[in-house]
Design a protein around this motif. Structure first.
Motif, PDB file in Angstrom:
ATOM      1  N   LEU A 406       0.822  -1.207   0.000  1.00 45.46           N
ATOM      2  CA  LEU A 406       0.000   0.000   0.000  1.00 45.46           C
ATOM      3  C   LEU A 406       0.862   1.265   0.000  1.00 45.46           C
ATOM      4  CD1 LEU A 406      -2.878  -1.020   2.442  1.00 45.46           C
ATOM      5  CD2 LEU A 406      -2.932  -0.891  -0.059  1.00 45.46           C
ATOM      6  N   THR A 407       1.995   1.186   0.710  1.00 42.50           N
ATOM      7  CA  THR A 407       2.912   2.327   0.709  1.00 42.50           C
ATOM      8  C   THR A 407       3.455   2.573  -0.693  1.00 42.50           C
ATOM      9  OG1 THR A 407       3.560   1.957   3.002  1.00 42.50           O
ATOM     10  CG2 THR A 407       5.054   3.256   1.634  1.00 42.50           C
ATOM     11  N   ARG A 408       3.818   1.487  -1.397  1.00 45.59           N
ATOM     12  CA  ARG A 408       4.316   1.648  -2.775  1.00 45.59           C
ATOM     13  C   ARG A 408       3.239   2.217  -3.690  1.00 45.59           C
ATOM     14  NH1 ARG A 408       7.700   1.083  -6.567  1.00 45.59           N
ATOM     15  NH2 ARG A 408       7.230   0.129  -8.594  1.00 45.59           N
ATOM     16  N   ALA A 409       2.029   1.715  -3.545  1.00 49.72           N
ATOM     17  CA  ALA A 409       0.933   2.248  -4.370  1.00 49.72           C
ATOM     18  C   ALA A 409       0.686   3.718  -4.062  1.00 49.72           C
ATOM     19  CB  ALA A 409      -0.336   1.431  -4.139  1.00 49.72           C
ATOM     20  N   ALA A 410       0.720   4.079  -2.774  1.00 46.29           N
ATOM     21  CA  ALA A 410       0.492   5.474  -2.388  1.00 46.29           C
ATOM     22  C   ALA A 410       1.578   6.386  -2.940  1.00 46.29           C
ATOM     23  CB  ALA A 410       0.425   5.587  -0.862  1.00 46.29           C
ATOM     24  N   GLU A 411       2.843   5.897  -2.899  1.00 37.69           N
ATOM     25  CA  GLU A 411       3.952   6.703  -3.431  1.00 37.69           C
ATOM     26  C   GLU A 411       3.790   6.912  -4.937  1.00 37.69           C
ATOM     27  OE1 GLU A 411       7.380   4.518  -2.325  1.00 37.69           O
ATOM     28  OE2 GLU A 411       7.507   5.401  -0.298  1.00 37.69           O
ATOM     29  N   LEU A 412       3.385   5.867  -5.638  1.00 38.42           N
ATOM     30  CA  LEU A 412       3.183   6.000  -7.083  1.00 38.42           C
ATOM     31  C   LEU A 412       2.077   6.987  -7.388  1.00 38.42           C
ATOM     32  CD1 LEU A 412       3.478   2.228  -8.143  1.00 38.42           C
ATOM     33  CD2 LEU A 412       5.033   4.080  -8.809  1.00 38.42           C
ATOM     34  N   ILE A 413       0.981   6.879  -6.671  1.00 38.33           N
ATOM     35  CA  ILE A 413      -0.157   7.782  -6.909  1.00 38.33           C
ATOM     36  C   ILE A 413       0.206   9.211  -6.540  1.00 38.33           C
ATOM     37  CG2 ILE A 413      -2.515   8.331  -6.168  1.00 38.33           C
ATOM     38  CD1 ILE A 413      -2.942   5.290  -5.849  1.00 38.33           C
ATOM     39  N   GLN A 414       0.926   9.382  -5.420  1.00 35.13           N
ATOM     40  CA  GLN A 414       1.313  10.724  -4.996  1.00 35.13           C
ATOM     41  C   GLN A 414       2.252  11.358  -6.001  1.00 35.13           C
ATOM     42  OE1 GLN A 414       0.070  12.412  -2.546  1.00 35.13           O
ATOM     43  NE2 GLN A 414       1.345  14.214  -2.881  1.00 35.13           N
ATOM     44  N   SER A 415       3.204  10.592  -6.522  1.00 35.96           N
ATOM     45  CA  SER A 415       4.119  11.120  -7.527  1.00 35.96           C
ATOM     46  C   SER A 415       3.360  11.536  -8.781  1.00 35.96           C
ATOM     47  CB  SER A 415       5.178  10.075  -7.876  1.00 35.96           C
ATOM     48  OG  SER A 415       5.979   9.778  -6.765  1.00 35.96           O
ATOM     49  N   PHE A 416       2.455  10.648  -9.212  1.00 34.58           N
ATOM     50  CA  PHE A 416       1.646  10.979 -10.391  1.00 34.58           C
ATOM     51  C   PHE A 416       0.810  12.228 -10.156  1.00 34.58           C
ATOM     52  CE2 PHE A 416      -2.669  10.669 -12.136  1.00 34.58           C
ATOM     53  CZ  PHE A 416      -2.374  10.903 -13.468  1.00 34.58           C
ATOM     54  N   LYS A 417       0.178  12.290  -8.981  1.00 37.65           N
ATOM     55  CA  LYS A 417      -0.695  13.432  -8.673  1.00 37.65           C
ATOM     56  C   LYS A 417       0.093  14.730  -8.682  1.00 37.65           C
ATOM     57  CE  LYS A 417      -3.716  15.282  -5.065  1.00 37.65           C
ATOM     58  NZ  LYS A 417      -4.279  15.057  -3.706  1.00 37.65           N
ATOM     59  N   ARG A 418       1.259  14.725  -8.052  1.00 35.48           N
ATOM     60  CA  ARG A 418       2.056  15.952  -7.968  1.00 35.48           C
ATOM     61  C   ARG A 418       2.533  16.404  -9.338  1.00 35.48           C
ATOM     62  NH1 ARG A 418       7.628  16.766  -4.424  1.00 35.48           N
ATOM     63  NH2 ARG A 418       7.927  18.960  -4.945  1.00 35.48           N
ATOM     64  N   VAL A 419       3.052  15.427 -10.115  1.00 33.72           N
ATOM     65  CA  VAL A 419       3.577  15.778 -11.431  1.00 33.72           C
ATOM     66  C   VAL A 419       2.465  16.200 -12.368  1.00 33.72           C
ATOM     67  CG1 VAL A 419       4.770  14.890 -13.460  1.00 33.72           C
ATOM     68  CG2 VAL A 419       5.613  14.332 -11.175  1.00 33.72           C
ATOM     69  N   ALA A 420       1.340  15.445 -12.372  1.00 29.82           N
ATOM     70  CA  ALA A 420       0.235  15.746 -13.283  1.00 29.82           C
ATOM     71  C   ALA A 420      -0.379  17.098 -12.979  1.00 29.82           C
ATOM     72  CB  ALA A 420      -0.822  14.643 -13.194  1.00 29.82           C
ATOM     73  N   VAL A 421      -0.558  17.412 -11.698  1.00 32.71           N
ATOM     74  CA  VAL A 421      -1.132  18.715 -11.334  1.00 32.71           C
ATOM     75  C   VAL A 421      -0.208  19.853 -11.721  1.00 32.71           C
ATOM     76  CG1 VAL A 421      -1.782  20.184  -9.388  1.00 32.71           C
ATOM     77  CG2 VAL A 421      -2.615  17.835  -9.495  1.00 32.71           C
ATOM     78  N   ASP A 422       1.102  19.661 -11.485  1.00 31.62           N
ATOM     79  CA  ASP A 422       2.051  20.715 -11.840  1.00 31.62           C
ATOM     80  C   ASP A 422       2.099  20.942 -13.340  1.00 31.62           C
ATOM     81  OD1 ASP A 422       2.718  21.212  -9.243  1.00 31.62           O
ATOM     82  OD2 ASP A 422       4.453  19.885  -9.213  1.00 31.62           O
ATOM     83  N   VAL A 423       1.955  19.852 -14.113  1.00 29.04           N
ATOM     84  CA  VAL A 423       1.967  19.989 -15.562  1.00 29.04           C
ATOM     85  C   VAL A 423       0.754  20.768 -16.041  1.00 29.04           C
ATOM     86  CG1 VAL A 423       1.693  18.683 -17.713  1.00 29.04           C
ATOM     87  CG2 VAL A 423       3.377  17.954 -16.025  1.00 29.04           C
ATOM     88  N   SER A 424      -0.373  20.604 -15.352  1.00 30.02           N
ATOM     89  CA  SER A 424      -1.632  21.220 -15.800  1.00 30.02           C
ATOM     90  C   SER A 424      -1.819  22.640 -15.305  1.00 30.02           C
ATOM     91  CB  SER A 424      -2.814  20.356 -15.326  1.00 30.02           C
ATOM     92  OG  SER A 424      -2.691  19.040 -15.814  1.00 30.02           O
ATOM     93  N   HIS A 425      -1.077  23.062 -14.303  1.00 20.67           N
ATOM     94  CA  HIS A 425      -1.281  24.392 -13.724  1.00 20.67           C
ATOM     95  C   HIS A 425       0.047  25.132 -13.625  1.00 20.67           C
ATOM     96  CE1 HIS A 425      -4.766  22.049 -12.382  1.00 20.67           C
ATOM     97  NE2 HIS A 425      -5.416  23.192 -12.374  1.00 20.67           N
ATOM     98  N   ALA A 426       0.085  26.327 -14.211  1.00 18.27           N
ATOM     99  CA  ALA A 426       1.312  27.132 -14.205  1.00 18.27           C
ATOM    100  C   ALA A 426       1.376  27.950 -12.924  1.00 18.27           C
ATOM    101  CB  ALA A 426       1.344  28.054 -15.415  1.00 18.27           C
TER     102      ALA A 426
END
Length: 598
Positions: A406-426
């Motif tokens: 679950l920790t690995r899944a959470a880290e993957l999702i958190q990384s995706f969330k952070r990167v995806a949000v930053d890509v979409s918002h300047a």
């Protein structure tokens, strides 16, 4: 008057003309004459009348006039320019200060004379203070109207703040007051209009007297101005009882009399103009009150004009933005690439999280089944200590498996969330660059792990904190990594190599070096690398937009620069430099940029 052409010879360093008759002639004139060196703006000679006129000792008059006769380099340039064009400047009215602190009005003529040290400017100064006072007494209203007309005209110019500053000097001298100030309200956006003039010189950087105190400290005066009323105080001691605090403050400042008028814009108080009498109390005339009120209104009108011009500039900028939007065909294509890349990222993360989440589900089912067995044994009264110990060991191991997955899944999702949000918002953010780059590399791991023999290394200080737009960094690094696999290693899953990312701070900048040991590129390819639609992989997944997007993000969004070095079969190195503390807003929103490959 200035020396004639026949008198322009042989004026020596001693200050004498060399001709006793001319010396006696100059000295006998009822006007003051001074010679000014235009190269140093220093007075090199004067007649004795200068010392009398400027209330200065004869030994000190040259030094005093060097700062008073021509006060600035800009004024000197104006005088020499006119002399070069016209030969002479006649009957120019000037207001001067004397060494004793008084003011005089003079008519000044300027002309060139020859001197053994070069061409000098001769100035003849005739005191007309008494005449001007007499004229003012006879036509006070007409002169005041003329003064306000001049001031109004100046405030219509571009340099409103400079016009206000110049107007205060004229008003102060004209009304013969000790201080004149224009004071914006504390916290007002119109702080540019703050100005101060005093007959006592530059008392402080913020101006002396009443103007250096916040309006909120004098509540009675503030109340009067907020109601749009002028504050007319002929004698501070006569202020009403409810204004006792205001009176004490003014008395401590040495103010004897005060006249303040509100400056309003669109019906709101934004500041005020005040005149102060410090040495002797005075009674403000109706005309003085009217003129200061007029001056306040002129400032308010100038401000309204500036606001209108600001709105016009905003409208023009919006029109230009609209025009740029119409040129968005290429941006739309870039957006499509960005969404496609983001979709790949989502699919990869979904696939990557499926394994740990599946393992967590399986482990949960096993623990649930073992728990049912324990309950059954308990109900039948057959439970033993060994059964409990075995259960605890089993569930403890199961929980460890759950936590890990679950920790690995959470880290993957958190990384995706952070990167995806930053890509979409300047947005400009404070980030730890090492942690953020690790997140990026983790988020694209599903797309890169198939290249099993190509290492991806990061060398970055753990404590490097920067202020930047992280979404742009994510797009840049993702594009560079995927371009390296596609072009540097020909998308060969069996290729061996190493991609290195090194980050360091150099002075006020961050330097990110991205290098691979792939096949490199020729000079011809390198020169066209950032040209839109240029690609060596046409029909093989390359669009020719990846590198142009990278350069645009670096130069426009991060205010940085990128250089490339590469040789065939020797890999490629990209050196990116950008500010560690990005202050300005990005030139283009991130949602108009793309996250794609060449």
């Amino acid at each position: 008057m200035t020396p004639s052409d026949g008198d322009r010879k042989n004026i020596g360093a001693s200050g004498a003309s060399g001709d006793p008759i001319l010396d006696k002639f100059f000295t006998s004139l009822p006007i003051a004459i001074a010679l000014l060196d235009p190269r140093s703006n220093k007075v090199v000679w004067t007649t004795s009348h200068c010392a009398d006129l400027f209330e200065c000792a004869q030994d000190d008059v040259k030094e005093f006039l060097s700062s008073e006769l021509v006060r600035s380099q800009a004024q000197l340039d104006d005088i020499t320019g006119k002399l070069d064009a016209q030969g002479t400047i006649q009957s120019q009215e000037m207001v001067y200060s004397t060494a004793a602190g008084n003011h005089i009005v003079a008519v000044v003529d300027f002309g060139y004379v020859d001197h053994e040290n070069g061409k000098m400017i001769a100035a003849s100064i005739q005191d007309i203070t008494e005449r001007k006072q007499a004229e003012a007494d006879m036509c006070h209203d007409a002169e005041a109207d003329k003064l306000m007309s001049i001031i109004s005209g100046q405030l219509l110019g571009i340099d409103v703040a400079g016009a206000i500053s110049g107007a205060l000097r004229n008003i102060g001298i004209y009304f013969n007051v000790d201080r004149v100030s224009v004071i914006p309200l504390l916290g007002s956006e119109e702080s540019w209009m703050k100005a101060h003039w005093s007959r006592f010189g530059n008392e402080s950087e913020t101006g002396g007297g009443f103007g250096k105190n916040p309006l909120a400290s004098v509540r009675w005066i503030e109340h009067q101005l907020n109601e749009g009323k002028s504050v007319i105080l002929n004698c501070i001691a006569d202020m009403p009882e409810q204004a006792k605090l205001d009176r004490d403050i003014l008395e401590n400042l040495g103010v004897q009399s005060l006249l303040a008028t509100p400056v309003q814009s669109q019906g709101n108080l934004i500041g005020f103009v005040c005149m102060e009498a410090v040495q002797i109390a005075r009674e403000w005339s109706i005309r003085e009150i009217e003129l200061l009120t007029q001056f306040s209104n002129v400032i308010g009108s100038a401000l309204a004009r500036q606001q209108a011009e600001s709105r016009m500039r905003t409208a023009i900028n919006r029109a230009e933005d609209a025009l740029r939007d119409l040129e968005g065909a290429q941006n739309q294509l870039i957006q499509v690439e960005k969404m496609a890349a983001l979709g790949d990222l989502v699919a990869g993360i979904a696939h990557e999280t499926n394994t740990p989440l599946g393992s967590a589900v399986t482990t949960t089912s096993a623990i649930k089944s073992r728990t049912k067995q324990l309950y059954k044994a308990f109900d039948e009264g057959k439970i033993k200590r060994s059964d409990m110990n075995a259960y605890f060991d089993y569930t403890n191991e199961g929980f460890q498996i759950l936590e890990t997955n679950l920790t690995r899944a959470a880290e993957l999702i958190q990384s995706f969330k952070r990167v995806a949000v930053d890509v979409s918002h300047a947005t400009i953010q404070d980030i730890n660059i090492a942690e953020y780059l690790t997140d990026i590399m983790r988020s694209i791991r599903p797309r890169t792990k198939k290249f099993k023999s190509i290492l991806l290394e990061l060398d970055c200080p753990d404590d490097l904190e920067i202020k930047t737009e992280p979404g742009a960094i994510s797009q840049i690094l993702t594009n560079l990594i995927m371009n390296a696999y596609l072009h540097g290693y020909d998308n060969d899953l069996s290729a061996q190599g190493c991609i290195r990312i090194k980050v360091e701070q150099v002075a006020e900048n961050v330097q990110l070096t991205f290098s691979d040991d792939g096949k490199g590129m020729s000079d011809e390819v390198r020169e066209k690398l950032f040209d839109p639609y240029f690609t060596t992989k046409r029909g093989q997944g390359g669009s020719g937009l990846g590198m142009p997007i990278i350069k645009d993000l670096i130069t426009e969004t991060l205010s940085g620069d990128i250089t490339v070095s590469s040789q065939p079969n020797m890999g490629s190195t990209f050196t990116i430099t950008f500010p560690a503390n990005l202050q300005r807003s990005p030139c283009m929103p991130a949602n108009q940029r793309a996250n794609g490959t060449e």
